[in-house]
Design a protein around this motif. Structure first.
Motif, PDB file in Angstrom:
ATOM      1  N   GLU A  39       0.805  -1.145  -0.100  1.00 33.93           N
ATOM      2  CA  GLU A  39       0.000   0.084  -0.022  1.00 33.93           C
ATOM      3  C   GLU A  39       0.738   1.359   0.117  1.00 33.93           C
ATOM      4  O   GLU A  39       0.422   2.206  -0.337  1.00 33.93           O
ATOM      5  CB  GLU A  39      -0.872   0.043   1.235  1.00 33.93           C
ATOM      6  CG  GLU A  39      -1.963  -1.183   1.142  1.00 33.93           C
ATOM      7  CD  GLU A  39      -2.980  -1.048   2.444  1.00 33.93           C
ATOM      8  OE1 GLU A  39      -2.803  -0.434   3.324  1.00 33.93           O
ATOM      9  OE2 GLU A  39      -3.836  -2.055   2.376  1.00 33.93           O
ATOM     10  N   ASP A  40       2.105   1.173   0.422  1.00 31.04           N
ATOM     11  CA  ASP A  40       2.806   2.083   0.495  1.00 31.04           C
ATOM     12  C   ASP A  40       3.833   2.375  -0.684  1.00 31.04           C
ATOM     13  O   ASP A  40       4.208   1.416  -1.360  1.00 31.04           O
ATOM     14  CB  ASP A  40       4.000   1.974   1.697  1.00 31.04           C
ATOM     15  CG  ASP A  40       3.274   1.958   2.889  1.00 31.04           C
ATOM     16  OD1 ASP A  40       2.428   2.762   3.220  1.00 31.04           O
ATOM     17  OD2 ASP A  40       3.811   1.077   3.799  1.00 31.04           O
ATOM     18  N   ARG A  41       3.579   3.615  -1.424  1.00 27.72           N
ATOM     19  CA  ARG A  41       4.440   3.966  -2.563  1.00 27.72           C
ATOM     20  C   ARG A  41       5.778   3.496  -2.528  1.00 27.72           C
ATOM     21  O   ARG A  41       6.505   3.861  -1.616  1.00 27.72           O
ATOM     22  CB  ARG A  41       4.191   5.296  -2.850  1.00 27.72           C
ATOM     23  CG  ARG A  41       4.892   5.881  -4.257  1.00 27.72           C
ATOM     24  CD  ARG A  41       4.507   7.278  -4.452  1.00 27.72           C
ATOM     25  NE  ARG A  41       4.822   7.474  -5.771  1.00 27.72           N
ATOM     26  CZ  ARG A  41       6.336   8.228  -6.240  1.00 27.72           C
ATOM     27  NH1 ARG A  41       7.098   8.217  -5.149  1.00 27.72           N
ATOM     28  NH2 ARG A  41       6.502   8.260  -7.483  1.00 27.72           N
ATOM     29  N   LEU A  42       6.465   2.696  -3.599  1.00 35.25           N
ATOM     30  CA  LEU A  42       7.876   2.444  -3.642  1.00 35.25           C
ATOM     31  C   LEU A  42       8.423   1.575  -2.384  1.00 35.25           C
ATOM     32  O   LEU A  42       9.425   1.186  -2.316  1.00 35.25           O
ATOM     33  CB  LEU A  42       8.741   3.678  -3.675  1.00 35.25           C
ATOM     34  CG  LEU A  42       8.448   4.658  -4.993  1.00 35.25           C
ATOM     35  CD1 LEU A  42       9.327   5.876  -4.794  1.00 35.25           C
ATOM     36  CD2 LEU A  42       8.882   3.590  -6.328  1.00 35.25           C
ATOM     37  N   VAL A  43       7.486   0.714  -1.905  1.00 42.15           N
ATOM     38  CA  VAL A  43       7.689  -0.100  -0.848  1.00 42.15           C
ATOM     39  C   VAL A  43       7.258  -1.347  -1.466  1.00 42.15           C
ATOM     40  O   VAL A  43       6.197  -1.568  -1.775  1.00 42.15           O
ATOM     41  CB  VAL A  43       7.203   0.422   0.599  1.00 42.15           C
ATOM     42  CG1 VAL A  43       7.341  -0.799   1.675  1.00 42.15           C
ATOM     43  CG2 VAL A  43       7.562   1.790   1.091  1.00 42.15           C
ATOM     44  N   TYR A  44       8.117  -2.413  -0.995  1.00 40.99           N
ATOM     45  CA  TYR A  44       8.156  -3.727  -1.503  1.00 40.99           C
ATOM     46  C   TYR A  44       8.116  -4.709  -0.729  1.00 40.99           C
ATOM     47  O   TYR A  44       9.070  -4.863   0.166  1.00 40.99           O
ATOM     48  CB  TYR A  44       8.916  -4.220  -3.089  1.00 40.99           C
ATOM     49  CG  TYR A  44       8.358  -3.168  -4.092  1.00 40.99           C
ATOM     50  CD1 TYR A  44       7.370  -3.413  -4.980  1.00 40.99           C
ATOM     51  CD2 TYR A  44       9.129  -1.839  -4.110  1.00 40.99           C
ATOM     52  CE1 TYR A  44       6.989  -2.458  -5.988  1.00 40.99           C
ATOM     53  CE2 TYR A  44       8.864  -0.989  -5.197  1.00 40.99           C
ATOM     54  CZ  TYR A  44       7.888  -1.416  -6.176  1.00 40.99           C
ATOM     55  OH  TYR A  44       7.462  -0.358  -7.199  1.00 40.99           O
TER      56      TYR A  44
END
Length: 163
Positions: A39-44
């Motif tokens: 859900e967090d941008r640029l977090v995988y």
């Protein structure tokens, strides 16, 4: 006499276990990495399966960190045949390594936050069972992550023409 036979069997079993462990410990590693968006941008969220490169056996006792470098692909000048790249920008984007967490059975988990979308070289730096480095290239996008192996999805063989 029965105790000597049991002791011999136990020692032989211990010898085999140590031999297998030392082969696994000294073998180069292979990493299969699968990452998913969050859900967090640029977090995988990434799951890593470790195996011995030759044996294919799962490696369940590793300790390592995962960092990421983004190779610079910016062109400064286009000529008719080539792209001139700025060598000073190589590996300009990088991510501080984070520890991988052992989930058992050769599976490890890491949560990694990147600076931007694009191709990243994940660097797995091992300290246990021995020092090693494995690099895997992935392309991280807004909605998916794909393996960057230098090959396109199209695979063709050219047939040799006979005269």
């Amino acid at each position: 006499m029965a105790q000597i036979a049991r002791l011999s069997t136990m020692l032989f079993g211990l010898y085999l276990a140590l031999a297998l462990f030392s082969v696994q410990a000294g073998e180069k590693k292979s990493a299969h990495v699968e990452c998913a968006t969050t859900e967090d941008r640029l977090v995988y969220e990434c799951m890593i399966t470790l195996t011995g490169k030759k044996s294919g056996q799962l490696i369940s006792n590793a300790e390592f960190t995962v960092g990421a470098d983004m190779p610079s692909m910016a062109c400064l000048l286009y000529t008719s045949e080539m792209c001139i790249r700025d060598r000073s920008m190589a590996m300009a984007h990088n991510v501080v390594p984070v520890p991988a967490h052992n989930h058992g059975n050769g599976m490890y988990h890491v949560r990694i936050a990147l600076e931007m979308y694009g191709e990243w070289a994940l660097k797995l730096e091992f300290t246990k069972p021995h020092r090693d480095l494995v690099v895997t290239k992935l392309v991280f996008g807004k909605e998916s992550v794909t393996i960057q192996d230098g090959h396109s999805n199209k695979h063709e063989h050219k047939k040799k023409q006979e005269d």
